[in-house]
Design an enzyme around this catalytic site. Structure first.
Site, mmCIF file in Angstrom:
data_model
loop_
_atom_site.group_PDB
_atom_site.id
_atom_site.type_symbol
_atom_site.label_atom_id
_atom_site.label_comp_id
_atom_site.label_asym_id
_atom_site.label_seq_id
_atom_site.Cartn_x
_atom_site.Cartn_y
_atom_site.Cartn_z
ATOM 1 N N LYS A 66 2.600 -21.273 7.298
ATOM 2 C CA LYS A 66 2.057 -19.764 6.860
ATOM 3 C C LYS A 66 2.124 -19.862 5.454
ATOM 4 C CE LYS A 66 3.281 -15.924 4.215
ATOM 5 N NZ LYS A 66 4.233 -15.788 3.214
ATOM 6 N N ASP B 77 1.762 -14.346 8.864
ATOM 7 C CA ASP B 77 3.468 -13.297 8.283
ATOM 8 C C ASP B 77 3.255 -12.463 9.365
ATOM 9 O OD1 ASP B 77 1.638 -11.012 7.966
ATOM 10 O OD2 ASP B 77 1.556 -11.730 6.121
#
Length: 228
Positions: free
Chosen positions: A136, A168
């Site tokens: 991420k 996320d």
């Protein structure tokens, strides 16, 4: 997925660009750039480092980037990053301070102004941070650098089609399956990090109200399809 694909295909490249430019994180970088117009390389490095540190936040991501812009608009520069984290990114602070040193070393090795290929940047960041290329914070760092380049130069990085969506918590509410996002990108012709901007903004009802009516209505279709 097919109905969602139909809705997303209604967005023009110009509308997607408008969505990105209305992202509060993009607007925060616009404000920060006013302070760093004569120091673009440092501007890019600050953005990359902050993106690499953007996890387990104590506030919403939009607010965090606004605090970032405000703080560094009134600071000396990169040497003040530790103080910034102590004030606005305190969760797991000890671990984050160690990661900060690694991130600064990593980003300092990259000649950011010469790196205009997103795939190359992911490779370099993932290698020196010891993370997966689709992690991420790694792909988010590329997304935010692309925003920074748009702010400073009105241009974009090359090779963005290689970049995965930053998975996320908000994006994960829709699907945590990376294959879902890859297929959605292929079927709509919208890059994954551009899909990220669409799905981020459509989850913020207050933000939606500030957009032009036609664009807002399209995003509300996306919102309705995803959340009912």
């Amino acid at each position: 997925m097919e109905r969602l694909v139909e809705i997303l295909r209604e967005f023009s490249p110009e509308e997607i660009n408008e969505i990105e430019r209305n992202d509060r994180q993009f607007k925060a970088l616009e404000r920060l750039y006013e302070r760093f117009k004569e120091r673009e390389e440092e501007f890019y490095r600050l953005v990359l480092i902050n993106a690499l540190m953007s996890y387990q936040l104590q506030m919403k991501g939009e607010e965090y980037w606004e605090k970032f812009a405000e703080f560094f608009s009134n600071s000396k520069g990169m040497e003040d990053f530790e103080e910034f984290l102590k004030r606005f990114n305190r969760r797991f602070l000890s671990a984050k301070l160690k990661r900060l040193k690694k991130a600064i070393d990593c980003v300092s090795q990259i000649k950011v102004e010469q790196v205009r290929d997103a795939g190359q940047l992911v490779e370099e960041l993932a290698k020196c941070m010891g993370q997966r290329k689709d992690s991420k914070t790694i792909v988010f760092a590329v997304k935010m650098l692309n925003y920074a380049v748009k702010v400073a130069e009105g241009d974009e990085l090359e090779g963005l089609e290689e970049i995965a969506i930053p998975l996320d918590s908000r994006i994960g509410r829709i699907s945590k399956d990376r294959d879902f996002w890859r297929k959605l990108s292929e079927k709509t012709g919208i890059l994954q990090i551009k899909l990220d901007a669409i799905f981020w903004i459509c989850q913020n009802e207050e933000h939606l109200k500030s957009l032009p009516e036609e664009l807002r209505m399209k995003l509300e279709k996306v919102r309705e399809r995803i959340f009912g």
